[in-house]
Design an enzyme around this catalytic site. Structure first.
Site, mmCIF file in Angstrom:
data_model
loop_
_atom_site.group_PDB
_atom_site.id
_atom_site.type_symbol
_atom_site.label_atom_id
_atom_site.label_comp_id
_atom_site.label_asym_id
_atom_site.label_seq_id
_atom_site.Cartn_x
_atom_site.Cartn_y
_atom_site.Cartn_z
ATOM 1 N N ALA A 167 -0.351 -1.044 2.397
ATOM 2 C CA ALA A 167 -0.130 0.205 2.753
ATOM 3 C C ALA A 167 -0.313 0.586 4.201
ATOM 4 C CB ALA A 167 -1.099 1.025 1.813
ATOM 5 N N CYS A 168 0.476 1.515 4.972
ATOM 6 C CA CYS A 168 0.329 2.142 6.369
ATOM 7 C C CYS A 168 0.449 3.601 5.917
ATOM 8 C CB CYS A 168 1.043 1.441 7.348
ATOM 9 S SG CYS A 168 2.866 1.535 7.142
ATOM 10 N N GLY A 169 0.418 3.973 7.161
ATOM 11 C CA GLY A 169 0.518 5.664 7.221
ATOM 12 C C GLY A 169 1.902 6.120 6.564
#
Length: 92
Positions: free
Chosen positions: A7-9
Site C-alpha cells: 500500500a501507498c497513499g
C-alpha cells in the site's frame, strides 16, 4: 498461499516500485504468495484476507496482521534488512 498487501497513499506510484521488489523477493526465495497493490485507506477492509501489509507510508492505524513500512525500497538504504524482515514474516 500467503497474501501480501502493498500500500501507498494513492496505490499507484511508490507501491508499484515496492510491489516489484516484493514479487522479486518471494520468487527468489520460492515463497508461494500473491501480492495485491492498494491504497493505504483500503488496507483495513482488505486485511482479513491477507497475511502481511507492506506500506510505503506511515501507517494511519493498527492492523490485525503484521505491517512493515518499506521506505528502504524507495530510498535504497537498508534494503537487505527489509528483505529479511519480510521473509521472516512470510516464513513464520
Amino acid at each position: 498461499m500467503k497474501k501480501i498487501l502493498v500500500a501507498c497513499g494513492a496505490g499507484i506510484a511508490t507501491s508499484t516500485v515496492v510491489t516489484n521488489k516484493v514479487e522479486e523477493l518471494i520468487k527468489e526465495n520460492n515463497i508461494q504468495a500473491t501480492v495485491e497493490q492498494c491504497k493505504i485507506a483500503e488496507v483495513k477492509s482488505k486485511q482479513s484476507d491477507a497475511d502481511l501489509i507492506v506500506s510505503t507510508t506511515i501507517l494511519p492505524t493498527t492492523y490485525d496482521i503484521p505491517a512493515i513500512v518499506a521506505t528502504a525500497y524507495i530510498t535504497g538504504i537498508g534494503m537487505d534488512k527489509l528483505d529479511q524482515k519480510i521473509l521472516d514474516e512470510l516464513t513464520k
